[in-house]
Design a protein around this motif. Structure first.
Motif, PDB file in Angstrom:
ATOM      1  N   SER A  41       0.834  -1.192   0.000  1.00  0.00           N
ATOM      2  CA  SER A  41       0.000   0.000   0.000  1.00  0.00           C
ATOM      3  C   SER A  41       0.874   1.249   0.000  1.00  0.00           C
ATOM      4  N   PRO A  42       0.321   2.406  -0.365  1.00  0.00           N
ATOM      5  CA  PRO A  42       1.130   3.625  -0.477  1.00  0.00           C
ATOM      6  C   PRO A  42       1.915   3.977   0.783  1.00  0.00           C
ATOM      7  N   GLY A  43       1.280   3.894   1.952  1.00  0.00           N
ATOM      8  CA  GLY A  43       1.980   4.234   3.188  1.00  0.00           C
ATOM      9  C   GLY A  43       3.063   3.244   3.541  1.00  0.00           C
ATOM     10  N   ALA A  44       2.775   1.959   3.377  1.00  0.00           N
ATOM     11  CA  ALA A  44       3.757   0.921   3.696  1.00  0.00           C
ATOM     12  C   ALA A  44       4.963   1.025   2.764  1.00  0.00           C
ATOM     13  N   LEU A  45       4.712   1.265   1.480  1.00  0.00           N
ATOM     14  CA  LEU A  45       5.808   1.408   0.518  1.00  0.00           C
ATOM     15  C   LEU A  45       6.675   2.617   0.853  1.00  0.00           C
ATOM     16  N   SER A  46       6.046   3.725   1.226  1.00  0.00           N
ATOM     17  CA  SER A  46       6.801   4.924   1.600  1.00  0.00           C
ATOM     18  C   SER A  46       7.683   4.657   2.803  1.00  0.00           C
TER      19      SER A  46
END
Length: 319
Positions: A41-46
């Motif tokens: 997900s976007p937050g986890a990847l960041s």
């Protein structure tokens, strides 16, 4: 006379090589995000990307034992770390769930226009004619991208991706403006390291998602996160800082025009995806708008910026 190249010539040659590395790695980031976005997900990847970059840069920055910024400089560092390294990455990752890598990279290139607008609003730099015209042209390019869709018929999803990438461009622009006053007080390596550390802390609320999703992610996706952290973040920002100090902000920033072209080529080669025809035209129009904002009148006036003093627009930098 000696036929050996001077130290200055060698330094400039290495600087342009460093810029080439930066452009390729930053372009590859758009493709890497797209490649692993289905599993993280976007937050986890960041969080994963910034954590890797912070660890790598800590090996280089900590032995230098440079003092941490204080006072107003510390607030500027905190601001660009949260907005640029933290929130920007989350917004871009989310946007690339709806747009191909090439289209996303073209939208992010609107950052210099947004920087100029923010500088006009908050730094008193005004709104010259070239900025107004470039802003109008750039907006027209965004409209074309939005009308282009993704070729899949789900236009609403594409518009959401456009909105998310535009939000990422705004966050990037705000981060650049906050980073500028901090640069004289701290070195380039420390600037990047602190940004990654603060961005990592900003993304800590996604730690649970990262642990859960990493457990189920493929080896390729995990290696992709490591790549994004080591190369487009830690290495590319370092080569950018190296070149920026030697060739100047203007020539260095001009090379970022190549990022979308390289991103489109890599995306076509590795992911077999390219922008739609209308989206591609819109991206080119966006870049033309950015180029117009960089035009300067030939006649100098007493109120012109002194030679050697960079403007916020010239400090624009990219993924």
């Amino acid at each position: 006379m000696s036929s050996q190249p001077s130290a200055t010539t060698v330094a400039r040659d290495l600087s342009f090589a460093a810029l080439g590395v930066t452009v390729v790695l930053w372009a590859s980031a758009f493709v890497g995000i797209r490649a692993v976005g289905d599993e993280l997900s976007p937050g986890a990847l960041s969080l994963g990307r910034l954590l890797v970059a912070a660890l790598v840069l800590s090996v280089l920055a900590l032995p230098r034992r440079q003092p941490l910024p204080r006072g107003r400089t510390a607030w500027f560092v905190l601001g660009y770390g949260v907005l640029w390294f933290g929130a920007y990455n989350v917004a871009l990752n989310a946007g690339e769930r709806h747009l191909d890598a090439g289209t996303a990279s073209m939208l992010i290139q609107l950052g210099p226009i947004i920087i100029a607008v923010l500088a006009g609003l908050f730094l008193g730099e005004g709104f010259p004619r070239t900025l107004v015209v470039g802003l109008a042209v750039g907006f027209g390019g965004v409209v074309l991208i939005g009308l282009g869709g993704s070729g899949g018929g789900d236009e609403d999803v594409d518009l959401l991706g456009v909105a998310l990438c535009l939000a990422a461009a705004v966050l990037y622009a705000a981060g650049v403006l906050l980073q500028k006053p901090a640069m004289p007080s701290i070195g380039p390596l420390q600037v990047t390291w602190l940004g990654c550390v603060i961005g990592t802390v900003t993304c800590l609320p996604f730690a649970g998602q990262l642990v859960t999703e990493a457990r189920d992610a493929s080896t390729g996706a995990l290696l992709g996160v490591v790549y994004l952290g080591v190369f487009p973040t830690a290495l590319a920002f370092t080569t950018w800082a190296y070149a920026l100090r030697r060739v100047g902000a203007g020539p260095a920033s001009a090379t970022t025009y190549l990022v979308p072209a390289v991103a489109i080529g890599l995306s076509w080669w590795l992911l077999d995806e390219v922008p739609t025809a209308l989206g591609f035209v819109g991206g080119v129009v966006c870049l033309v708008g950015v180029a117009i904002t960089r035009l300067r009148p030939r006649r100098r006036t007493p109120d012109a910026v002194p030679a050697g003093e960079p403007s916020p627009l010239a400090d624009a930098e990219r993924d």
